[in-house]
Write a protein that holds these residues in place. Structure first.
Motif: not given
Length: 186
Positions: A3-10, A30-37, A39-47
């Motif tokens: 949540a803190m990482a996503l607060a600044l809309e990276p 956690i992965l399901r929530k991350l996938v939904a976020l 798609e909703e917020l349009g960020f990419s993830v390096v996992f």
């Protein structure tokens, strides 16, 4: 932390082993929530993780690294169905699959190299059950496998999938022919 990482809309979020030490139920949540976020917020993830089974459903593409270098890169489903680098295959068989048939867990023998004392050639060759002569002598280039068609977007750094370099022949260096600065015309 997420949540803190996503607060600044990276645009990009880098996650290093974010589900380590969590049970599989919590990992999935956690992965399901991350996938939904995502798609909703349009960020990419390096996992970043050793558990490839987590990445198969979550990722579009996977890059497998060993000894500080990418050794295989392809679509997630391609790596899962047909890993080309022996390290990729070893990682896949080191964790139980979350879906699909049960398979034997084999692990990877040996220990990773110390990054200040890397072995010659392919960094994985001391642990690789498929290593042969060029593996210990030459670092393989990350490239499309031999015989791949243009549609295949896979790259692999392994002599099993590329023409191995010709063995070097030890012997005296050839004698220079005349003045090194002389031009030759024919």
């Amino acid at each position: 932390m997420i949540a803190m990482a996503l607060a600044l809309e990276p645009e990009i979020v880098i996650m290093d082993e974010p589900t380590t030490a969590l049970d599989v139920v919590m990992q999935r949540q956690i992965l399901r929530k991350l996938v939904a976020l995502r798609e909703e917020l349009g960020f990419s993830v390096v996992f970043i993780t050793h558990d490839i089974s987590l990445l198969i459903e979550f990722s579009d593409r996977i890059a497998i690294m060993y000894g500080g270098r990418i050794v295989e890169e392809a679509g997630a489903a391609e790596i899962y169905r047909d890993p080309r680098h022996p390290y990729s295959d070893g990682l896949l068989h080191s964790f139980p699959a979350l879906h699909g048939p049960r398979r034997e867990l084999t692990g990877i023998p040996g220990s990773p190299p110390h990054l200040t004392a890397m072995p010659t050639g392919c960094a994985f060759h001391p642990r690789c059950g498929k290593a042969f002569d060029p593996c210990a002598e030459h670092v393989p280039v990350l490239a499309a496998p031999d015989g791949a068609d243009g549609a295949d977007e896979r790259t692999v750094a392994c002599w099993l999938h590329h023409a191995a370099p010709a063995p070097s022949v030890a012997g005296p260096a050839p004698e220079p022919a005349g003045d090194a600065s002389a031009a030759r015309s024919g």
